[in-house]
Design a protein around this motif. Structure first.
Motif, mmCIF file in Angstrom:
data_model
loop_
_atom_site.group_PDB
_atom_site.id
_atom_site.type_symbol
_atom_site.label_atom_id
_atom_site.label_comp_id
_atom_site.label_asym_id
_atom_site.label_seq_id
_atom_site.Cartn_x
_atom_site.Cartn_y
_atom_site.Cartn_z
ATOM 1 N N ASN A 107 11.406 -5.805 -79.524
ATOM 2 C CA ASN A 107 11.042 -6.837 -78.551
ATOM 3 C C ASN A 107 12.105 -6.857 -77.471
ATOM 4 O OD1 ASN A 107 9.864 -8.923 -77.265
ATOM 5 N ND2 ASN A 107 10.217 -10.442 -78.840
ATOM 6 N N THR A 108 11.905 -6.060 -76.431
ATOM 7 C CA THR A 108 12.952 -5.892 -75.430
ATOM 8 C C THR A 108 12.981 -7.007 -74.395
ATOM 9 O OG1 THR A 108 11.477 -4.534 -74.117
ATOM 10 C CG2 THR A 108 12.960 -3.391 -75.636
ATOM 11 N N ASN A 109 11.929 -7.792 -74.262
ATOM 12 C CA ASN A 109 11.911 -8.833 -73.231
ATOM 13 C C ASN A 109 12.195 -10.207 -73.830
ATOM 14 O OD1 ASN A 109 9.537 -9.103 -74.569
ATOM 15 N ND2 ASN A 109 8.252 -9.238 -72.766
ATOM 16 N N LEU A 110 13.311 -10.327 -74.544
ATOM 17 C CA LEU A 110 13.653 -11.596 -75.165
ATOM 18 C C LEU A 110 14.054 -12.651 -74.135
ATOM 19 C CD1 LEU A 110 15.678 -10.334 -78.241
ATOM 20 C CD2 LEU A 110 13.384 -11.281 -78.222
ATOM 21 N N LYS A 111 14.426 -12.235 -72.928
ATOM 22 C CA LYS A 111 14.884 -13.206 -71.937
ATOM 23 C C LYS A 111 13.830 -13.493 -70.875
ATOM 24 C CE LYS A 111 19.704 -12.193 -72.637
ATOM 25 N NZ LYS A 111 20.972 -11.865 -72.049
ATOM 26 N N CYS A 112 12.618 -13.015 -71.056
ATOM 27 C CA CYS A 112 11.552 -13.328 -70.109
ATOM 28 C C CYS A 112 11.109 -14.771 -70.316
ATOM 29 C CB CYS A 112 10.360 -12.397 -70.290
ATOM 30 S SG CYS A 112 10.694 -10.705 -69.782
ATOM 31 N N LYS A 113 10.807 -15.432 -69.221
ATOM 32 C CA LYS A 113 10.387 -16.830 -69.300
ATOM 33 C C LYS A 113 8.886 -16.947 -69.542
ATOM 34 C CE LYS A 113 14.079 -18.223 -66.211
ATOM 35 N NZ LYS A 113 14.822 -17.007 -66.453
ATOM 36 N N CYS A 114 8.116 -15.969 -69.085
ATOM 37 C CA CYS A 114 6.657 -16.010 -69.223
ATOM 38 C C CYS A 114 6.213 -15.148 -70.395
ATOM 39 C CB CYS A 114 5.990 -15.502 -67.954
ATOM 40 S SG CYS A 114 6.261 -16.551 -66.529
ATOM 41 N N ILE A 115 5.512 -15.764 -71.306
ATOM 42 C CA ILE A 115 4.946 -15.015 -72.424
ATOM 43 C C ILE A 115 3.565 -14.511 -72.046
ATOM 44 C CG2 ILE A 115 4.152 -15.202 -74.806
ATOM 45 C CD1 ILE A 115 6.310 -17.326 -75.210
ATOM 46 N N GLN A 116 2.793 -15.357 -71.364
ATOM 47 C CA GLN A 116 1.437 -14.996 -70.971
ATOM 48 C C GLN A 116 1.233 -15.371 -69.504
ATOM 49 O OE1 GLN A 116 -1.534 -16.978 -73.249
ATOM 50 N NE2 GLN A 116 -3.155 -15.585 -72.635
ATOM 51 N N GLU A 117 0.628 -14.468 -68.743
ATOM 52 C CA GLU A 117 0.370 -14.702 -67.319
ATOM 53 C C GLU A 117 -1.120 -14.906 -67.097
ATOM 54 O OE1 GLU A 117 1.836 -11.129 -65.604
ATOM 55 O OE2 GLU A 117 3.914 -11.789 -65.646
ATOM 56 N N THR A 118 -1.436 -15.632 -66.046
ATOM 57 C CA THR A 118 -2.834 -15.862 -65.698
ATOM 58 C C THR A 118 -3.072 -15.484 -64.242
ATOM 59 O OG1 THR A 118 -4.618 -17.468 -65.637
ATOM 60 C CG2 THR A 118 -2.430 -18.284 -65.087
ATOM 61 N N SER A 119 -4.291 -15.089 -63.952
ATOM 62 C CA SER A 119 -4.694 -14.809 -62.574
ATOM 63 C C SER A 119 -5.573 -15.921 -62.026
ATOM 64 C CB SER A 119 -5.452 -13.478 -62.508
ATOM 65 O OG SER A 119 -4.604 -12.424 -62.853
ATOM 66 N N ALA A 120 -5.703 -17.005 -62.775
ATOM 67 C CA ALA A 120 -6.556 -18.122 -62.361
ATOM 68 C C ALA A 120 -5.985 -18.782 -61.099
ATOM 69 C CB ALA A 120 -6.668 -19.142 -63.479
ATOM 70 N N PHE A 121 -6.881 -19.245 -60.240
ATOM 71 C CA PHE A 121 -6.490 -19.873 -58.977
ATOM 72 C C PHE A 121 -5.940 -21.273 -59.231
ATOM 73 C CE2 PHE A 121 -7.574 -22.486 -55.272
ATOM 74 C CZ PHE A 121 -6.842 -21.815 -54.312
ATOM 75 N N VAL A 122 -4.822 -21.572 -58.598
ATOM 76 C CA VAL A 122 -4.224 -22.908 -58.640
ATOM 77 C C VAL A 122 -4.237 -23.441 -57.215
ATOM 78 C CG1 VAL A 122 -2.156 -24.245 -59.164
ATOM 79 C CG2 VAL A 122 -2.735 -22.271 -60.574
ATOM 80 N N PRO A 123 -4.920 -24.565 -56.954
ATOM 81 C CA PRO A 123 -4.953 -25.105 -55.588
ATOM 82 C C PRO A 123 -3.543 -25.437 -55.083
ATOM 83 C CG PRO A 123 -6.577 -26.189 -56.965
ATOM 84 C CD PRO A 123 -5.736 -25.350 -57.873
ATOM 85 N N VAL A 124 -3.321 -25.173 -53.811
ATOM 86 C CA VAL A 124 -1.991 -25.362 -53.221
ATOM 87 C C VAL A 124 -1.576 -26.826 -53.273
ATOM 88 C CG1 VAL A 124 -0.625 -25.060 -51.121
ATOM 89 C CG2 VAL A 124 -2.328 -23.366 -51.734
ATOM 90 N N ASN A 125 -2.519 -27.749 -53.149
ATOM 91 C CA ASN A 125 -2.142 -29.161 -53.165
ATOM 92 C C ASN A 125 -1.775 -29.650 -54.573
ATOM 93 O OD1 ASN A 125 -4.724 -28.988 -54.132
ATOM 94 N ND2 ASN A 125 -5.526 -30.709 -52.970
ATOM 95 N N HIS A 126 -1.985 -28.835 -55.599
ATOM 96 C CA HIS A 126 -1.565 -29.197 -56.960
ATOM 97 C C HIS A 126 -0.172 -28.661 -57.296
ATOM 98 C CE1 HIS A 126 -5.960 -29.702 -58.542
ATOM 99 N NE2 HIS A 126 -5.668 -30.519 -57.545
ATOM 100 N N ILE A 127 0.367 -27.796 -56.444
ATOM 101 C CA ILE A 127 1.655 -27.156 -56.720
ATOM 102 C C ILE A 127 2.796 -28.051 -56.264
ATOM 103 C CG2 ILE A 127 3.125 -25.182 -56.166
ATOM 104 C CD1 ILE A 127 0.590 -23.519 -55.897
ATOM 105 N N ASP A 128 3.726 -28.276 -57.193
ATOM 106 C CA ASP A 128 4.927 -29.049 -56.870
ATOM 107 C C ASP A 128 6.078 -28.103 -56.528
ATOM 108 O OD1 ASP A 128 6.584 -31.305 -56.598
ATOM 109 O OD2 ASP A 128 7.265 -31.123 -58.671
#
Length: 109
Positions: free
Chosen positions: A28-49
């Motif tokens: 398991n070489t990526n022990l320091k990665c913050k993301c375990i799973q990524e998504t391509s789903a759209f997130v509206p810009v007005n919901h992003i902080d």
């Protein structure tokens, strides 16, 4: 005497085995990665902080794009999707166009 000799041999065997930490790093070489799973789903810009982009390095070979939403949830986005790249460009453009707040200095008497 037999018990002492057996326990010494057992300790010698235990000390000569490779450490478990090295085995975990090999598989398991990526022990320091913050993301375990990524998504391509759209997130509206007005919901992003907040949006953060982490380049590859420091133990993680992947580029990571992390979005903090206003409802306090965290989403890892796929950095290779087209809308994520457009989002990063838009937010970088907006960040560059905002001027810093003026600094007021008062004289102390």
């Amino acid at each position: 005497m037999r018990f002492t000799l057996g326990s010494l041999l057992f300790m010698l065997l235990a000390c000569s085995l490779p450490p478990v930490h090295g085995v975990l790093e090999a598989y398991n070489t990526n022990l320091k990665c913050k993301c375990i799973q990524e998504t391509s789903a759209f997130v509206p810009v007005n919901h992003i902080d907040k949006l953060q982009v982490f380049p590859p390095g420091n133990g993680c070979p992947n580029k990571e794009v992390i979005v903090w939403k206003k409802n306090k949830s965290v989403v890892c986005l796929n950095p290779h999707s087209k809308w994520t790249q457009k989002l990063i460009k838009i937010l970088q453009r907006n960040a560059a166009s905002t001027r810093p707040a003026p600094v007021l200095r008062r004289r102390m008497k």
